[in-house]
Design a protein around this motif. Structure first.
Motif, mmCIF file in Angstrom:
data_model
loop_
_atom_site.group_PDB
_atom_site.id
_atom_site.type_symbol
_atom_site.label_atom_id
_atom_site.label_comp_id
_atom_site.label_asym_id
_atom_site.label_seq_id
_atom_site.Cartn_x
_atom_site.Cartn_y
_atom_site.Cartn_z
ATOM 1 N N LYS A 121 19.599 -21.061 -41.259
ATOM 2 C CA LYS A 121 19.819 -22.403 -41.823
ATOM 3 C C LYS A 121 21.230 -22.924 -41.534
ATOM 4 C CE LYS A 121 17.048 -21.149 -45.819
ATOM 5 N NZ LYS A 121 17.145 -20.868 -47.264
ATOM 6 N N GLU A 122 22.089 -22.095 -40.997
ATOM 7 C CA GLU A 122 23.510 -22.422 -40.846
ATOM 8 C C GLU A 122 23.861 -22.980 -39.471
ATOM 9 O OE1 GLU A 122 25.854 -22.402 -43.101
ATOM 10 O OE2 GLU A 122 24.774 -21.386 -44.702
ATOM 11 N N HIS A 123 25.133 -23.366 -39.339
ATOM 12 C CA HIS A 123 25.747 -23.782 -38.076
ATOM 13 C C HIS A 123 27.067 -23.027 -37.936
ATOM 14 C CE1 HIS A 123 23.107 -27.225 -38.880
ATOM 15 N NE2 HIS A 123 23.086 -27.383 -37.577
ATOM 16 N N VAL A 124 27.463 -22.760 -36.697
ATOM 17 C CA VAL A 124 28.797 -22.218 -36.434
ATOM 18 C C VAL A 124 29.645 -23.390 -35.971
ATOM 19 C CG1 VAL A 124 30.193 -20.598 -35.092
ATOM 20 C CG2 VAL A 124 27.834 -19.995 -35.689
ATOM 21 N N PHE A 125 30.770 -23.595 -36.631
ATOM 22 C CA PHE A 125 31.680 -24.690 -36.292
ATOM 23 C C PHE A 125 32.931 -24.111 -35.636
ATOM 24 C CE2 PHE A 125 29.166 -26.178 -39.817
ATOM 25 C CZ PHE A 125 28.840 -27.472 -39.458
ATOM 26 N N PHE A 126 33.320 -24.698 -34.510
ATOM 27 C CA PHE A 126 34.560 -24.357 -33.829
ATOM 28 C C PHE A 126 35.442 -25.604 -33.887
ATOM 29 C CE2 PHE A 126 31.264 -21.771 -31.918
ATOM 30 C CZ PHE A 126 31.848 -20.528 -31.751
ATOM 31 N N ASN A 127 36.413 -25.617 -34.794
ATOM 32 C CA ASN A 127 37.341 -26.738 -34.897
ATOM 33 C C ASN A 127 38.603 -26.387 -34.132
ATOM 34 O OD1 ASN A 127 36.050 -28.638 -36.830
ATOM 35 N ND2 ASN A 127 36.041 -26.797 -38.098
ATOM 36 N N CYS A 139 43.266 -32.627 -35.371
ATOM 37 C CA CYS A 139 42.018 -32.134 -34.796
ATOM 38 C C CYS A 139 41.921 -32.611 -33.344
ATOM 39 C CB CYS A 139 40.825 -32.633 -35.596
ATOM 40 S SG CYS A 139 39.260 -32.033 -34.943
ATOM 41 N N LEU A 140 41.750 -31.654 -32.425
ATOM 42 C CA LEU A 140 41.587 -31.995 -31.014
ATOM 43 C C LEU A 140 40.109 -32.112 -30.634
ATOM 44 C CD1 LEU A 140 44.291 -29.619 -29.509
ATOM 45 C CD2 LEU A 140 44.473 -32.082 -29.919
ATOM 46 N N GLY A 141 39.253 -31.599 -31.481
ATOM 47 C CA GLY A 141 37.816 -31.679 -31.234
ATOM 48 C C GLY A 141 37.072 -30.602 -31.991
ATOM 49 N N VAL A 142 35.757 -30.751 -32.018
ATOM 50 C CA VAL A 142 34.909 -29.809 -32.738
ATOM 51 C C VAL A 142 33.648 -29.522 -31.928
ATOM 52 C CG1 VAL A 142 33.764 -31.626 -34.073
ATOM 53 C CG2 VAL A 142 33.818 -29.314 -34.971
ATOM 54 N N CYS A 143 33.160 -28.294 -32.017
ATOM 55 C CA CYS A 143 31.890 -27.889 -31.408
ATOM 56 C C CYS A 143 31.015 -27.344 -32.531
ATOM 57 C CB CYS A 143 32.072 -26.767 -30.401
ATOM 58 S SG CYS A 143 33.261 -27.078 -29.117
ATOM 59 N N VAL A 144 29.729 -27.599 -32.426
ATOM 60 C CA VAL A 144 28.790 -27.109 -33.429
ATOM 61 C C VAL A 144 27.650 -26.389 -32.718
ATOM 62 C CG1 VAL A 144 27.276 -27.738 -35.334
ATOM 63 C CG2 VAL A 144 29.333 -29.092 -34.902
ATOM 64 N N VAL A 145 27.326 -25.203 -33.202
ATOM 65 C CA VAL A 145 26.211 -24.438 -32.652
ATOM 66 C C VAL A 145 25.217 -24.187 -33.783
ATOM 67 C CG1 VAL A 145 25.511 -22.282 -31.551
ATOM 68 C CG2 VAL A 145 27.715 -23.325 -30.973
ATOM 69 N N ASP A 146 23.976 -24.560 -33.551
ATOM 70 C CA ASP A 146 22.911 -24.356 -34.521
ATOM 71 C C ASP A 146 22.511 -22.882 -34.506
ATOM 72 O OD1 ASP A 146 20.496 -24.228 -35.909
ATOM 73 O OD2 ASP A 146 19.804 -26.159 -35.159
ATOM 74 N N CYS A 147 22.597 -22.223 -35.650
ATOM 75 C CA CYS A 147 22.280 -20.790 -35.718
ATOM 76 C C CYS A 147 20.807 -20.512 -35.423
ATOM 77 C CB CYS A 147 22.674 -20.226 -37.077
ATOM 78 S SG CYS A 147 24.467 -20.120 -37.287
ATOM 79 N N GLU A 148 19.935 -21.443 -35.735
ATOM 80 C CA GLU A 148 18.518 -21.250 -35.398
ATOM 81 C C GLU A 148 18.343 -21.142 -33.886
ATOM 82 O OE1 GLU A 148 14.455 -20.685 -35.599
ATOM 83 O OE2 GLU A 148 15.904 -20.554 -37.217
ATOM 84 N N GLU A 149 19.084 -21.976 -33.138
ATOM 85 C CA GLU A 149 19.023 -21.890 -31.672
ATOM 86 C C GLU A 149 19.567 -20.556 -31.172
ATOM 87 O OE1 GLU A 149 20.735 -25.290 -29.715
ATOM 88 O OE2 GLU A 149 19.681 -26.670 -31.054
ATOM 89 N N LEU A 150 20.647 -20.076 -31.794
ATOM 90 C CA LEU A 150 21.180 -18.759 -31.435
ATOM 91 C C LEU A 150 20.141 -17.681 -31.709
ATOM 92 C CD1 LEU A 150 24.836 -18.738 -32.834
ATOM 93 C CD2 LEU A 150 24.141 -18.822 -30.445
ATOM 94 N N PHE A 151 19.499 -17.798 -32.861
ATOM 95 C CA PHE A 151 18.510 -16.804 -33.254
ATOM 96 C C PHE A 151 17.319 -16.784 -32.298
ATOM 97 C CE2 PHE A 151 14.801 -15.310 -35.551
ATOM 98 C CZ PHE A 151 15.272 -14.111 -36.051
ATOM 99 N N GLN A 152 16.879 -17.969 -31.880
ATOM 100 C CA GLN A 152 15.714 -18.069 -30.998
ATOM 101 C C GLN A 152 16.008 -17.544 -29.587
ATOM 102 O OE1 GLN A 152 12.657 -18.690 -31.947
ATOM 103 N NE2 GLN A 152 13.338 -19.070 -34.036
ATOM 104 N N ASN A 153 17.276 -17.580 -29.199
ATOM 105 C CA ASN A 153 17.670 -17.045 -27.907
ATOM 106 C C ASN A 153 17.525 -15.525 -27.977
ATOM 107 O OD1 ASN A 153 19.150 -16.067 -25.676
ATOM 108 N ND2 ASN A 153 20.342 -17.932 -25.627
#
Length: 176
Positions: A121-127, A139-153
Motif C-alpha cells: 500500500k506504500e510508496h518510496v519517496f526520494f526527496n 527541494c531540487l526534486g522528488v521521485c516516487v516509486v509505487d511499492c505495489e509495482e516493486l512487489f509485482q516485479n
C-alpha cells in the motif's frame, strides 16, 4: 552542451520470506499459553486464530542503495545535495555531497520486516534536497516509486533511474 534530465539512480534488493519473525512470535505465544495453562485456562479460539494469522503473515525486507543523481542545478548554482528517503514511517538520509550537480552517494539503507500487505500500500519517496551553507534547504526534486509495482516485479534486484519531478504528484489512495 546537452542538458541532462534531472534524475536519481538507485538499486533495490528484495528479501522475500514467509514470516521472518515466526519463531519469535510463536515462542511469545507459547509462553503465554504456558502461563495460562499453569493457572488453569484453556487455549481459546481467538488465540488459535491469532497464531494462524501470525504464521500466514509474510514479511519483506529491502536493501536500498541510493547510487547517484544527475543534473542537480541549485538556485544559487552551487548544489550541496542529499537524498531524504521515506517509506511509510521509515525515514533515511544520505550524506551531503558538496559543490556538485552530479553527486555519487553509493549509500545503502536497510528496511526490514515490513508486513507484505502494508508494504504493497506504500510508496518510496526520494526527496533530493540542496543543503545551503546558510542553513536553508531547497527541494531540487522528488521521485516516487509505487511499492505495489516493486512487489509485482519478480526480480530480486531492481536497478532504476528515476526522473526528478519538481513537485510531488497526486497519489490516488489505494484500496484497503
Amino acid at each position: 552542451p546537452k542538458c541532462l534530465e534531472k534524475s536519481v539512480s538507485c538499486v533495490v534488493r528484495f528479501v522475500r520470506s514467509k514470516n521472518m519473525m515466526r519463531h519469535l512470535l510463536n515462542r511469545s505465544l507459547e509462553k503465554t499459553s504456558t502461563i495460562e495453562e499453569s493457572v488453569g485456562s484453556d487455549t481459546t479460539k481467538d488465540e488459535e486464530e491469532k497464531k494462524n494469522e501470525i504464521e500466514e503473515t509474510r514479511y519483506i525486507s529491502l536493501v536500498i542503495t541510493v547510487t547517484s543523481a544527475t543534473g542537480l542545478r541549485s538556485v544559487d548554482d552551487i548544489s550541496d545535495p542529499f537524498v531524504r528517503l521515506s517509506l511509510g514511517k521509515i525515514k533515511k538520509k544520505t550524506n551531503v555531497m558538496f559543490d556538485t550537480e552530479d553527486p555519487v552517494w553509493n549509500e545503502t539503507f536497510y528496511v526490514t520486516n515490513i508486513e507484505e500487505s502494508e508494504f504493497r500500500k506504500e510508496h518510496v519517496f526520494f526527496n533530493v534536497i540542496d543543503d545551503d551553507a546558510m542553513g536553508s534547504k531547497t527541494c531540487l526534486g522528488v521521485c516516487v516509486v509505487d511499492c505495489e509495482e516493486l512487489f509485482q516485479n519478480k526480480r530480486e534486484v531492481i536497478r532504476m533511474r528515476l526522473p526528478l519531478l519538481n513537485k510531488l504528484p497526486d497519489l490516488a489512495p489505494k484500496p484497503k
